[in-house]
Write a protein that holds these residues in place. Structure first.
Motif, PDB file in Angstrom:
ATOM      1  N   ASP A 105       6.252   7.545   4.669  1.00  0.00           N
ATOM      2  CA  ASP A 105       5.470   8.343   3.554  1.00  0.00           C
ATOM      3  C   ASP A 105       4.907   7.108   2.526  1.00  0.00           C
ATOM      4  O   ASP A 105       5.835   6.657   1.807  1.00  0.00           O
ATOM      5  N   PHE A 106       3.499   6.805   2.497  1.00  0.00           N
ATOM      6  CA  PHE A 106       2.993   5.872   1.916  1.00  0.00           C
ATOM      7  C   PHE A 106       2.608   6.442   0.656  1.00  0.00           C
ATOM      8  O   PHE A 106       1.779   5.716  -0.118  1.00  0.00           O
ATOM      9  N   ALA A 107       2.981   7.442   0.116  1.00  0.00           N
ATOM     10  CA  ALA A 107       2.283   8.041  -1.276  1.00  0.00           C
ATOM     11  C   ALA A 107       2.817   7.188  -2.266  1.00  0.00           C
ATOM     12  O   ALA A 107       1.762   7.020  -3.076  1.00  0.00           O
ATOM     13  N   PRO A 108       3.909   6.490  -2.598  1.00  0.00           N
ATOM     14  CA  PRO A 108       4.049   5.781  -3.453  1.00  0.00           C
ATOM     15  C   PRO A 108       3.063   4.204  -3.794  1.00  0.00           C
ATOM     16  O   PRO A 108       2.850   3.758  -4.828  1.00  0.00           O
ATOM     17  N   TRP A 109       2.504   4.155  -2.535  1.00  0.00           N
ATOM     18  CA  TRP A 109       1.612   2.968  -2.464  1.00  0.00           C
ATOM     19  C   TRP A 109       0.267   3.291  -2.051  1.00  0.00           C
ATOM     20  O   TRP A 109      -0.402   2.446  -1.409  1.00  0.00           O
ATOM     21  N   ALA A 110      -0.229   4.530  -2.248  1.00  0.00           N
ATOM     22  CA  ALA A 110      -1.441   5.112  -1.764  1.00  0.00           C
ATOM     23  C   ALA A 110      -2.532   4.316  -2.258  1.00  0.00           C
ATOM     24  O   ALA A 110      -3.504   4.264  -1.222  1.00  0.00           O
ATOM     25  N   GLN A 111      -2.762   4.120  -3.328  1.00  0.00           N
ATOM     26  CA  GLN A 111      -3.773   3.414  -3.903  1.00  0.00           C
ATOM     27  C   GLN A 111      -3.749   1.916  -3.430  1.00  0.00           C
ATOM     28  O   GLN A 111      -5.018   1.545  -2.983  1.00  0.00           O
ATOM     29  N   GLN A 112      -2.965   1.357  -3.380  1.00  0.00           N
ATOM     30  CA  GLN A 112      -2.481  -0.078  -2.893  1.00  0.00           C
ATOM     31  C   GLN A 112      -3.168  -0.267  -1.529  1.00  0.00           C
ATOM     32  O   GLN A 112      -3.867  -1.125  -1.274  1.00  0.00           O
ATOM     33  N   ALA A 113      -2.473   0.614  -0.713  1.00  0.00           N
ATOM     34  CA  ALA A 113      -2.763   0.719   0.846  1.00  0.00           C
ATOM     35  C   ALA A 113      -4.375   0.935   1.055  1.00  0.00           C
ATOM     36  O   ALA A 113      -5.082   0.312   1.735  1.00  0.00           O
ATOM     37  N   MET A 114      -4.885   1.869   0.369  1.00  0.00           N
ATOM     38  CA  MET A 114      -6.405   2.293   0.440  1.00  0.00           C
ATOM     39  C   MET A 114      -7.254   1.359   0.227  1.00  0.00           C
ATOM     40  O   MET A 114      -8.160   0.975   0.855  1.00  0.00           O
TER      41      MET A 114
ATOM     42  N   ARG B   4      -9.702   4.556  11.533  1.00  0.00           N
ATOM     43  CA  ARG B   4      -9.798   4.382  10.313  1.00  0.00           C
ATOM     44  C   ARG B   4      -9.466   5.601   9.452  1.00  0.00           C
ATOM     45  O   ARG B   4      -8.958   5.814   8.407  1.00  0.00           O
ATOM     46  N   GLN B   5     -10.057   6.493  10.074  1.00  0.00           N
ATOM     47  CA  GLN B   5      -9.883   7.970   9.411  1.00  0.00           C
ATOM     48  C   GLN B   5      -8.379   8.319   9.346  1.00  0.00           C
ATOM     49  O   GLN B   5      -7.937   8.948   8.396  1.00  0.00           O
ATOM     50  N   ALA B   6      -7.835   8.132  10.498  1.00  0.00           N
ATOM     51  CA  ALA B   6      -6.372   8.417  10.478  1.00  0.00           C
ATOM     52  C   ALA B   6      -5.878   7.545   9.632  1.00  0.00           C
ATOM     53  O   ALA B   6      -4.644   7.926   8.860  1.00  0.00           O
ATOM     54  N   MET B   7      -5.815   6.309   9.210  1.00  0.00           N
ATOM     55  CA  MET B   7      -5.203   5.580   8.462  1.00  0.00           C
ATOM     56  C   MET B   7      -5.248   5.817   7.159  1.00  0.00           C
ATOM     57  O   MET B   7      -4.391   5.808   6.349  1.00  0.00           O
ATOM     58  N   GLU B   8      -6.738   6.120   6.832  1.00  0.00           N
ATOM     59  CA  GLU B   8      -7.204   6.494   5.193  1.00  0.00           C
ATOM     60  C   GLU B   8      -6.252   7.954   5.175  1.00  0.00           C
ATOM     61  O   GLU B   8      -5.879   8.269   3.778  1.00  0.00           O
TER      62      GLU B   8
ATOM     63  N   ARG C 189      -3.357   8.873   5.981  1.00  0.00           N
ATOM     64  CA  ARG C 189      -1.954   8.777   5.809  1.00  0.00           C
ATOM     65  C   ARG C 189      -1.679   8.012   4.556  1.00  0.00           C
ATOM     66  O   ARG C 189      -0.794   8.249   3.772  1.00  0.00           O
ATOM     67  N   PHE C 190      -2.770   7.401   3.749  1.00  0.00           N
ATOM     68  CA  PHE C 190      -2.715   7.066   2.499  1.00  0.00           C
ATOM     69  C   PHE C 190      -3.361   8.130   1.526  1.00  0.00           C
ATOM     70  O   PHE C 190      -3.662   7.766   0.116  1.00  0.00           O
ATOM     71  N   GLY C 191      -3.598   9.136   1.948  1.00  0.00           N
ATOM     72  CA  GLY C 191      -4.136  10.172   1.057  1.00  0.00           C
ATOM     73  C   GLY C 191      -5.692   9.882   0.517  1.00  0.00           C
ATOM     74  O   GLY C 191      -6.076  10.488  -0.495  1.00  0.00           O
ATOM     75  N   HIS C 192      -6.198   8.801   1.179  1.00  0.00           N
ATOM     76  CA  HIS C 192      -7.562   8.505   0.638  1.00  0.00           C
ATOM     77  C   HIS C 192      -7.260   7.846  -0.669  1.00  0.00           C
ATOM     78  O   HIS C 192      -8.219   8.087  -1.597  1.00  0.00           O
ATOM     79  N   GLY C 193      -6.265   7.403  -0.963  1.00  0.00           N
ATOM     80  CA  GLY C 193      -6.001   6.588  -2.451  1.00  0.00           C
ATOM     81  C   GLY C 193      -5.080   7.725  -3.196  1.00  0.00           C
ATOM     82  O   GLY C 193      -4.775   7.270  -4.290  1.00  0.00           O
TER      83      GLY C 193
ATOM     84  N   ILE D 159      -0.034  11.554   3.693  1.00  0.00           N
ATOM     85  CA  ILE D 159       0.383  12.371   4.929  1.00  0.00           C
ATOM     86  C   ILE D 159       1.609  11.454   5.741  1.00  0.00           C
ATOM     87  O   ILE D 159       1.204  10.261   5.987  1.00  0.00           O
ATOM     88  N   MET D 160       2.769  11.851   5.937  1.00  0.00           N
ATOM     89  CA  MET D 160       3.716  11.229   6.539  1.00  0.00           C
ATOM     90  C   MET D 160       3.585  11.289   8.095  1.00  0.00           C
ATOM     91  O   MET D 160       3.460  12.427   8.718  1.00  0.00           O
ATOM     92  N   GLY D 161       3.516  10.030   8.635  1.00  0.00           N
ATOM     93  CA  GLY D 161       3.107   9.997  10.005  1.00  0.00           C
ATOM     94  C   GLY D 161       4.094   9.040  10.699  1.00  0.00           C
ATOM     95  O   GLY D 161       4.619   8.112  10.108  1.00  0.00           O
ATOM     96  N   PRO D 162       3.677   8.874  12.207  1.00  0.00           N
ATOM     97  CA  PRO D 162       4.566   7.863  12.718  1.00  0.00           C
ATOM     98  C   PRO D 162       3.822   6.433  12.767  1.00  0.00           C
ATOM     99  O   PRO D 162       2.531   6.353  12.961  1.00  0.00           O
TER     100      PRO D 162
END
Length: 235
Positions: free
Chosen positions: A127-136, A194-198, A200-204, A210-213
């Motif tokens: 779950d990348f929620a805590p790093w959503a903006q950084q990852a996006m 790209r859509q799948a990756m974004e 996972r990061f909730g588009h920032g 979204i938590m995923g594999p």
């Protein structure tokens, strides 16, 4: 000098690795199949009898030694205290050798917690929620060159496009201390990748993450840096 039998076996516990607890739960009228709810309950009763249940932590492994010829990792249960039966089997959605269940955020465990017990490919849910903006903000299109040998023996160099990104896990972040460092992320270099990756990061947006594999890519990882490859949910 005679070597004692106990020292001919691998140690049951290694610091920084998941402990492996053994139970003996044979198939019977009370446990008609394995894995099953009945099997998990019987295993938990065995752990309670010996007092081990009070010392268990999230992610600990329980192995049923009563199964004489288990296929893959079906004899393994994982301790997840927030589910009803506490002991759950591995899932086999994304690989035939088994992976952690989809509701277990692997950021709560060390990234090497199951080395070398679980076979490759090692697939974990994050779950990348805590790093959503950084990852996006880090997502970009890149490419790598790969050399291939044709049927005629000629060597050619081809480009492989992929979307990459990354985050830095710092002290105090919502992750086990062993995650501190850089995490590199990879997805297919297509619009769908790209859509799948974004996603996972909730588009920032952390609330939409979204938590995923993800697959741990050991050959690209190094000390202080872990490389992960996105696994599409449909795969």
């Amino acid at each position: 000098m005679r070597i004692e039998l106990a020292f001919e076996r691998p140690p049951p516990f290694m610091t920084g690795r998941a402990p492996i607890l053994r139970v003996f739960v044979p198939i019977s009228d009370r446990v008609p199949r394995w894995p099953s709810k009945e099997g998990a309950d019987a295993s938990w009763r065995e752990l309670e009898k010996c007092g081990a249940s009070k010392r268990m932590r999230l992610g600990d492994l329980v192995v049923n030694t009563a199964l004489s010829r288990p296929s893959n990792t079906e004899h393994v249960l994982i301790f997840v205290p927030f589910v009803q039966h506490k002991l759950v089997p591995l899932e086999y959605v994304h690989c035939s050798t088994g992976h952690l269940p989809h509701y277990l955020d692997a950021f709560a465990l060390s990234p090497t917690y199951y080395d070398p017990f679980l076979p490759t490919p090692q697939i974990i849910y994050l779950d990348f929620a805590p790093w959503a903006q950084q990852a996006m903000a880090s997502v970009r299109l890149a490419y790598e060159r790969r050399d291939h040998t044709t049927t005629s023996g000629a060597r050619i160099s081809a480009k492989r496009y992929l979307h990459v990104g990354g985050i830095e896990v710092k002290p105090g972040d919502r992750a086990a201390p062993e995650w501190r460092g850089m995490i590199s992320l990879e997805a297919e270099g297509t619009a769908e990748g790209r859509q799948a990756m974004e996603a996972r990061f909730g588009h920032g947006d952390a609330a939409r993450a979204i938590m995923g594999p993800w697959e741990v890519v050991r050959e690209r990882s190094m000390l202080g840096s872990l490389w992960l490859r996105l696994i599409p949910e449909s795969q």
